[in-house]
Design a protein around this motif. Sequence first.
Motif, mmCIF file in Angstrom:
data_model
loop_
_atom_site.group_PDB
_atom_site.id
_atom_site.type_symbol
_atom_site.label_atom_id
_atom_site.label_comp_id
_atom_site.label_asym_id
_atom_site.label_seq_id
_atom_site.Cartn_x
_atom_site.Cartn_y
_atom_site.Cartn_z
ATOM 1 N N LYS A 155 0.835 -1.204 0.000
ATOM 2 C CA LYS A 155 0.000 0.000 0.000
ATOM 3 C C LYS A 155 0.871 1.256 0.000
ATOM 4 O O LYS A 155 0.598 2.212 -0.734
ATOM 5 C CB LYS A 155 -0.931 0.015 1.217
ATOM 6 C CG LYS A 155 -2.072 -0.961 1.132
ATOM 7 C CD LYS A 155 -2.930 -0.880 2.379
ATOM 8 C CE LYS A 155 -4.015 -1.932 2.366
ATOM 9 N NZ LYS A 155 -4.818 -1.924 3.593
ATOM 10 N N LYS A 156 1.921 1.256 0.818
ATOM 11 C CA LYS A 156 2.822 2.415 0.884
ATOM 12 C C LYS A 156 3.553 2.623 -0.439
ATOM 13 O O LYS A 156 3.672 3.750 -0.920
ATOM 14 C CB LYS A 156 3.840 2.230 2.015
ATOM 15 C CG LYS A 156 3.244 2.361 3.395
ATOM 16 C CD LYS A 156 4.283 2.084 4.463
ATOM 17 C CE LYS A 156 3.655 2.089 5.836
ATOM 18 N NZ LYS A 156 4.625 1.731 6.885
ATOM 19 N N ARG A 157 4.041 1.550 -1.032
ATOM 20 C CA ARG A 157 4.747 1.653 -2.312
ATOM 21 C C ARG A 157 3.804 2.158 -3.403
ATOM 22 O O ARG A 157 4.190 2.993 -4.231
ATOM 23 C CB ARG A 157 5.344 0.293 -2.688
ATOM 24 C CG ARG A 157 6.487 -0.115 -1.762
ATOM 25 C CD ARG A 157 6.969 -1.523 -2.013
ATOM 26 N NE ARG A 157 7.600 -1.627 -3.338
ATOM 27 C CZ ARG A 157 7.863 -2.780 -3.924
ATOM 28 N NH1 ARG A 157 7.569 -3.925 -3.329
ATOM 29 N NH2 ARG A 157 8.436 -2.812 -5.104
ATOM 30 N N LEU A 158 2.583 1.659 -3.393
ATOM 31 C CA LEU A 158 1.590 2.112 -4.372
ATOM 32 C C LEU A 158 1.311 3.599 -4.183
ATOM 33 O O LEU A 158 1.274 4.365 -5.150
ATOM 34 C CB LEU A 158 0.296 1.299 -4.246
ATOM 35 C CG LEU A 158 -0.856 1.730 -5.140
ATOM 36 C CD1 LEU A 158 -0.488 1.600 -6.623
ATOM 37 C CD2 LEU A 158 -2.104 0.912 -4.831
ATOM 38 N N TRP A 159 1.125 4.033 -2.950
ATOM 39 C CA TRP A 159 0.834 5.434 -2.673
ATOM 40 C C TRP A 159 1.974 6.341 -3.158
ATOM 41 O O TRP A 159 1.737 7.389 -3.751
ATOM 42 C CB TRP A 159 0.565 5.639 -1.181
ATOM 43 C CG TRP A 159 0.395 7.065 -0.789
ATOM 44 C CD1 TRP A 159 1.137 7.755 0.113
ATOM 45 C CD2 TRP A 159 -0.572 8.002 -1.296
ATOM 46 N NE1 TRP A 159 0.696 9.053 0.206
ATOM 47 C CE2 TRP A 159 -0.353 9.228 -0.655
ATOM 48 C CE3 TRP A 159 -1.592 7.913 -2.233
ATOM 49 C CZ2 TRP A 159 -1.114 10.363 -0.917
ATOM 50 C CZ3 TRP A 159 -2.361 9.047 -2.494
ATOM 51 C CH2 TRP A 159 -2.109 10.250 -1.835
ATOM 52 N N GLN A 160 3.224 5.931 -2.939
ATOM 53 C CA GLN A 160 4.371 6.727 -3.394
ATOM 54 C C GLN A 160 4.354 6.876 -4.921
ATOM 55 O O GLN A 160 4.603 7.959 -5.452
ATOM 56 C CB GLN A 160 5.681 6.084 -2.939
ATOM 57 C CG GLN A 160 5.901 6.188 -1.453
ATOM 58 C CD GLN A 160 7.075 5.331 -0.974
ATOM 59 O OE1 GLN A 160 7.569 4.460 -1.695
ATOM 60 N NE2 GLN A 160 7.512 5.570 0.259
ATOM 61 N N CYS A 161 4.042 5.804 -5.616
ATOM 62 C CA CYS A 161 3.984 5.861 -7.084
ATOM 63 C C CYS A 161 2.803 6.702 -7.569
ATOM 64 O O CYS A 161 2.929 7.468 -8.530
ATOM 65 C CB CYS A 161 3.888 4.452 -7.660
ATOM 66 S SG CYS A 161 5.374 3.477 -7.409
ATOM 67 N N LEU A 162 1.676 6.576 -6.904
ATOM 68 C CA LEU A 162 0.494 7.362 -7.294
ATOM 69 C C LEU A 162 0.750 8.854 -7.114
ATOM 70 O O LEU A 162 0.280 9.661 -7.910
ATOM 71 C CB LEU A 162 -0.726 6.936 -6.477
ATOM 72 C CG LEU A 162 -1.297 5.550 -6.826
ATOM 73 C CD1 LEU A 162 -2.381 5.156 -5.816
ATOM 74 C CD2 LEU A 162 -1.821 5.501 -8.237
ATOM 75 N N GLN A 163 1.510 9.218 -6.090
ATOM 76 C CA GLN A 163 1.853 10.633 -5.891
ATOM 77 C C GLN A 163 2.717 11.153 -7.040
ATOM 78 O O GLN A 163 2.609 12.309 -7.416
ATOM 79 C CB GLN A 163 2.566 10.818 -4.554
ATOM 80 C CG GLN A 163 1.629 10.663 -3.371
ATOM 81 C CD GLN A 163 2.369 10.763 -2.047
ATOM 82 O OE1 GLN A 163 3.421 10.137 -1.856
ATOM 83 N NE2 GLN A 163 1.824 11.551 -1.132
ATOM 84 N N GLN A 164 3.569 10.295 -7.608
ATOM 85 C CA GLN A 164 4.373 10.695 -8.758
ATOM 86 C C GLN A 164 3.499 10.849 -10.014
ATOM 87 O O GLN A 164 3.696 11.768 -10.800
ATOM 88 C CB GLN A 164 5.456 9.658 -9.050
ATOM 89 C CG GLN A 164 6.544 9.570 -8.021
ATOM 90 C CD GLN A 164 7.500 8.424 -8.319
ATOM 91 O OE1 GLN A 164 7.623 7.982 -9.460
ATOM 92 N NE2 GLN A 164 8.173 7.934 -7.291
ATOM 93 N N LEU A 165 2.555 9.927 -10.178
ATOM 94 C CA LEU A 165 1.682 9.947 -11.359
ATOM 95 C C LEU A 165 0.671 11.085 -11.320
ATOM 96 O O LEU A 165 0.343 11.657 -12.354
ATOM 97 C CB LEU A 165 0.911 8.629 -11.472
ATOM 98 C CG LEU A 165 1.605 7.481 -12.146
ATOM 99 C CD1 LEU A 165 0.751 6.225 -12.063
ATOM 100 C CD2 LEU A 165 1.912 7.798 -13.589
ATOM 101 N N PHE A 166 0.152 11.366 -10.143
ATOM 102 C CA PHE A 166 -0.904 12.367 -9.984
ATOM 103 C C PHE A 166 -0.487 13.414 -8.944
ATOM 104 O O PHE A 166 -1.046 13.456 -7.846
ATOM 105 C CB PHE A 166 -2.212 11.697 -9.554
ATOM 106 C CG PHE A 166 -2.666 10.612 -10.484
ATOM 107 C CD1 PHE A 166 -3.345 10.928 -11.649
ATOM 108 C CD2 PHE A 166 -2.427 9.284 -10.194
ATOM 109 C CE1 PHE A 166 -3.775 9.934 -12.519
ATOM 110 C CE2 PHE A 166 -2.852 8.274 -11.050
ATOM 111 C CZ PHE A 166 -3.520 8.613 -12.216
ATOM 112 N N PRO A 167 0.488 14.249 -9.280
ATOM 113 C CA PRO A 167 0.921 15.257 -8.293
ATOM 114 C C PRO A 167 -0.203 16.252 -8.041
ATOM 115 O O PRO A 167 -0.966 16.593 -8.952
ATOM 116 C CB PRO A 167 2.120 15.926 -8.960
ATOM 117 C CG PRO A 167 1.989 15.633 -10.411
ATOM 118 C CD PRO A 167 1.189 14.366 -10.539
ATOM 119 N N THR A 168 -0.286 16.733 -6.802
ATOM 120 C CA THR A 168 -1.363 17.697 -6.481
ATOM 121 C C THR A 168 -0.910 19.117 -6.655
ATOM 122 O O THR A 168 0.201 19.477 -6.710
ATOM 123 C CB THR A 168 -1.837 17.507 -5.026
ATOM 124 O OG1 THR A 168 -0.716 17.529 -4.161
ATOM 125 C CG2 THR A 168 -2.585 16.211 -4.899
#
Length: 168
Positions: A155-168
Motif C-alpha cells: 500500500k505504501k509503495r503504491l501510494w508513493q507511485c500514485l503521488q508521482q503519477l498524480f501530483p497535487t
Amino acid sequence: MQTDHSFLPFFMQEAVYLVDEPAPVAPPADASGIVETPAIPEFSFQQKEVLVLIDEQCEDFLLPENEALLSRILQSVGLSTDDIALVNLHTMGLQAMRQALENVPFRVVLSFGAQIEGGSSGNFFSPYTVSTDDTGKKVLLADCLEKISSDQDKKKRLWQCLQQLFPT
C-alpha cells in the motif's frame, strides 16, 4: 486517416443498447451487392485518460471487496470509477489489450496484477515504478488488488507511485 477499431469488441462482452434513438437501418447494397458498413461509434472509454487493467479470474467483473479498494485508491488521487476505463484482462485477452494500449489515447495506465509489455521493445515494466512506454503513456504496475489489500508495505509503495503519477 481512419482509426483501427477492431479491438473494440474485446472491451465490451455484453450487448450494447442505444436508448431513445431510432433503430439503425441497414444501408442499401450497391449494384455489386456490397453493403457499406457504418463506422464503429466512439465509446465513452476512449474519452478517459486513465486505463486501469485488472486480471480478476472470477464470474463477476470485479469482486466487491476489490472494487471498494480500487475506489479508495482512485479517491486518494482525486479520481472516481467514472474517470477511468476499467478492463479485466482475464475476459479481454492479451492481444486486444496490446491493441488498446496502442490505439486508445490514454495518458496513464495502472495495472493491478497484470503484466504488460513495454511497447515495441518488448521489455516488461518493473512493479511499483512509474515508467513511460514507447508512446509516452505513464505506466504503473502493481500487485493484484487482493494482495495490496492485505499488505501495508505494498500500500505504501503504491501510494508513493500514485503521488508521482498524480501530483497535487
